[in-house]
Design an enzyme around this catalytic site. Structure first.
Site, short mmCIF file in Angstrom:
data_model
loop_
_atom_site.label_atom_id
_atom_site.label_comp_id
_atom_site.label_asym_id
_atom_site.label_seq_id
_atom_site.Cartn_x
_atom_site.Cartn_y
_atom_site.Cartn_z
N ARG A 1 0.82 -1.23 0.00
CA ARG A 1 0.00 0.00 0.00
C ARG A 1 0.85 1.27 0.00
O ARG A 1 0.49 2.28 0.61
CB ARG A 1 -0.96 0.05 1.19
CG ARG A 1 -2.14 -0.92 1.25
CD ARG A 1 -3.03 -0.86 0.04
NE ARG A 1 -2.52 -1.77 -0.96
CZ ARG A 1 -2.70 -3.09 -0.96
NH1 ARG A 1 -3.40 -3.66 -0.06
NH2 ARG A 1 -2.21 -3.84 -1.91
N SER B 1 -10.70 0.35 2.76
CA SER B 1 -10.08 0.11 4.08
C SER B 1 -9.53 1.42 4.62
O SER B 1 -8.76 2.09 3.94
CB SER B 1 -8.93 -0.87 3.94
OG SER B 1 -9.41 -2.09 3.44
N GLU C 1 -4.85 4.30 5.66
CA GLU C 1 -4.48 3.98 4.27
C GLU C 1 -4.71 5.16 3.32
O GLU C 1 -3.88 5.42 2.46
CB GLU C 1 -5.29 2.76 3.81
CG GLU C 1 -4.90 2.30 2.42
CD GLU C 1 -5.66 1.06 1.99
OE1 GLU C 1 -5.55 0.02 2.65
OE2 GLU C 1 -6.35 1.13 0.96
C1 LIG Z 1 -15.44 1.05 -1.72
C2 LIG Z 1 -13.94 1.16 -1.87
C3 LIG Z 1 -13.17 0.00 -2.00
C4 LIG Z 1 -11.76 0.10 -2.16
N1 LIG Z 1 -11.04 -1.05 -2.29
C5 LIG Z 1 -9.69 -0.99 -2.43
C6 LIG Z 1 -8.92 -2.18 -2.57
O1 LIG Z 1 -9.44 -3.30 -2.59
N2 LIG Z 1 -7.58 -2.07 -2.68
C7 LIG Z 1 -6.95 -0.86 -2.69
O2 LIG Z 1 -5.72 -0.82 -2.80
N3 LIG Z 1 -7.66 0.30 -2.59
C8 LIG Z 1 -9.00 0.25 -2.46
N4 LIG Z 1 -9.74 1.41 -2.33
C9 LIG Z 1 -9.06 2.72 -2.34
C10 LIG Z 1 -9.05 3.41 -3.72
O3 LIG Z 1 -10.08 2.94 -4.53
C11 LIG Z 1 -7.73 3.23 -4.45
O4 LIG Z 1 -6.66 3.68 -3.68
C12 LIG Z 1 -7.72 3.99 -5.80
O5 LIG Z 1 -6.57 3.66 -6.53
C13 LIG Z 1 -7.80 5.50 -5.64
O6 LIG Z 1 -8.02 6.03 -6.93
P1 LIG Z 1 -8.64 7.48 -7.14
O7 LIG Z 1 -8.56 7.76 -8.59
O8 LIG Z 1 -9.98 7.54 -6.52
O9 LIG Z 1 -7.60 8.37 -6.32
P2 LIG Z 1 -7.92 9.72 -5.52
O10 LIG Z 1 -8.68 9.39 -4.28
O11 LIG Z 1 -8.51 10.73 -6.43
O12 LIG Z 1 -6.45 10.15 -5.11
C14 LIG Z 1 -5.76 9.40 -4.13
C15 LIG Z 1 -4.35 10.00 -3.97
O13 LIG Z 1 -3.60 9.78 -5.16
C16 LIG Z 1 -3.22 11.03 -5.74
N5 LIG Z 1 -3.41 10.85 -7.19
C17 LIG Z 1 -4.50 10.39 -7.84
N6 LIG Z 1 -4.24 10.30 -9.15
C18 LIG Z 1 -2.98 10.75 -9.34
C19 LIG Z 1 -2.14 10.91 -10.47
N7 LIG Z 1 -2.55 10.58 -11.68
N8 LIG Z 1 -0.88 11.41 -10.29
C20 LIG Z 1 -0.43 11.74 -9.06
N9 LIG Z 1 -1.19 11.61 -7.94
C21 LIG Z 1 -2.44 11.12 -8.09
C22 LIG Z 1 -4.13 12.08 -5.14
O14 LIG Z 1 -3.49 13.34 -5.11
C23 LIG Z 1 -4.35 11.51 -3.75
O15 LIG Z 1 -3.24 11.81 -2.95
C24 LIG Z 1 -11.14 1.36 -2.18
C25 LIG Z 1 -11.93 2.53 -2.06
C26 LIG Z 1 -13.31 2.42 -1.91
C27 LIG Z 1 -14.15 3.66 -1.79
#
Ligand SMILES: Cc1cc2nc3c(=O)[nH]c(=O)nc-3n(C[C@H](O)[C@H](O)[C@H](O)COP(=O)(O)OP(=O)(O)OC[C@H]3O[C@@H](n4cnc5c(N)ncnc54)[C@H](O)[C@@H]3O)c2cc1C
Length: 357
Positions: free
Chosen positions: A175, A252, A349
């Site tokens: 992570r 999580s 996380e």
């Molecule tokens: C219901 C649910 C289930 C989930 N299950 C999992 C799971 O099974 N496993 C897991 O690992 N995660 C899980 N997650 C967490 C999440 O989905 C992941 O971490 C996902 O990759 C985040 O993507 P996002 O586009 O929403 O990022 P955001 O929330 O928009 O951004 C997260 C972080 O990354 C940065 N960021 C985003 N995109 C970029 C980019 N292109 N360049 C630089 N920085 C960037 C942002 O600035 C921020 O700091 C879950 C979340 C939810 C709500």
């Protein structure tokens, strides 16, 4: 605030935004502006201009891994929506597929399954964008993106250049990676190496194997791996569903703590058997959900309009009308309770923006 955010709708420039509309928690306060970039050049230009002007900038994509303070973010928010999936290299055995950062991650997984490209099927149903997957080395059911990423394309804000980073440079860990808690890089696209076959990678996770009716180490069709993972995830509130408040979360909230083997031995001597995953490096990973439940916080444990999901102990949720402060207060209560009972520290996380645990 309790409207259903469509994190992947094409917002343009929003001049009086509330960030609650951009997060899966539906929490977060006002921001200066929110600008949506639909192509990579536009995104890089926005980051370069903010850097040159010394203006605070927050990059968001699906908003599914951020907790934003109730005071919001006093600066520019850049929402990434650059799209595109293409095969950039192909051999008899495998393909390298380049995915633009703003693609919806699960659309990409569906694309790979449809084309019989094996490698990411067990990561089905994870919310958010493809470009965010390297940030915390997204993982689930024994799989993580570090297994298939061969390059990350990024814009480096310090050196003002675009670069292609190797997996070693990305420093993937559980992570985490070089990108987490580090705004130096804007990820613009990610390359995945996938094998050309209709069979999944070996199923590593016992619960998934059980639901598939196979042994761990066996392989199944890509379609059945994807369907079973989606079903399992939905049962735990881990697939976004606007009607289901158990999914108004960041997934999580805490990572599984990793402790030295000697500490773990003392802990089990004092507390009895504890489920665990031994690491190769003399450490032991303990399921945070188990610790939380045993410390007295069951599913459904409630705070003020926030609570532990009724389906999954690790998900802290906004039940509607919640606030970030209430969510963090709940998280602190859980963290302190686990520390008091087991002497183990839980760490969040998601990325915390303008707020602290
Ligand atoms: C219901 C649910 C289930 C989930 N299950 C999992 C799971 O099974 N496993 C897991 O690992 N995660 C899980 N997650 C967490 C999440 O989905 C992941 O971490 C996902 O990759 C985040 O993507 P996002 O586009 O929403 O990022 P955001 O929330 O928009 O951004 C997260 C972080 O990354 C940065 N960021 C985003 N995109 C970029 C980019 N292109 N360049 C630089 N920085 C960037 C942002 O600035 C921020 O700091 C879950 C979340 C939810 C709500």
């Amino acid at each position: 605030m309790n409207g259903v955010p469509d994190a992947f709708a094409d917002h343009q420039t929003d001049t009086s935004p509330n960030l609650a509309a951009y997060t899966t928690l539906r929490l977060g306060g006002p921001a200066g502006t929110v600008t949506t970039a639909v192509d990579t050049g536009e995104a890089v230009s926005a980051v370069r201009a903010a850097t040159a002007g010394g203006r605070p900038l927050l990059v968001l994509a699906g908003g599914s891994n951020v907790v934003i303070g109730d005071a919001g973010f006093d600066g520019e928010v850049l929402v990434l929506r650059n799209r595109g999936i293409e095969v950039v290299r192909e051999s008899a055995r495998d393909v390298v597929v380049r995915v633009a950062a703003g693609e919806v991650w699960d659309d990409f997984v569906a694309y790979t399954v449809e084309r019989s490209f094996s490698g990411v099927e067990c990561l089905s149903g994870i919310p958010g964008s493809a470009g965010a997957t390297p940030i915390q080395n997204v993982g689930a059911y024994g799989s993580e993106v570090a297994h298939t990423i061969v390059a990350v394309h990024a814009y480096d804000r310090i050196d003002d250049r675009q670069l292609e980073m190797t997996p070693e440079q990305c420093r993937f860990e559980y992570r985490s990676s070089v990108f987490k808690h580090n705004d130096r890089y804007l990820v613009t696209a990610v390359d995945f190496r996938l094998t050309k076959e209709d069979l999944s990678t070996p199923i590593r996770y016992a619960e998934l194997a059980r639901h598939l009716g196979v042994e761990t180490g066996d392989r199944v069709t890509l379609e059945s791996a994807r369907e079973t993972v989606l079903k399992l995830r939905a049962g735990k509130g881990m697939v976004l569903d606007p009607e289901d408040r158990d999914t108004w979360s960041v997934g999580s909230f805490f990572t599984n703590p990793v402790v030295p083997a000697a500490f773990f031995a003392e802990l089990t001597a004092a507390r009895g058997e504890i489920p665990n995953w031994p690491g190769a490096d003399g450490t032991v990973k303990i399921p945070a959900a188990w610790l939380i439940e045993r410390a007295g916080f069951p599913k459904g444990f409630a705070g003020e309009n926030v609570g532990i999901s009724t389906k999954h102990t690790l998900a802290l949720t906004n039940r509607g009308g919640g606030s970030t402060e209430a969510l963090l207060a709940l998280a602190r209560t859980i963290r302190d309770g686990v520390r008091d009972r087991f002497g183990v520290d839980l760490h969040p996380e998601p990325v915390l923006v303008n707020c602290v645990l």
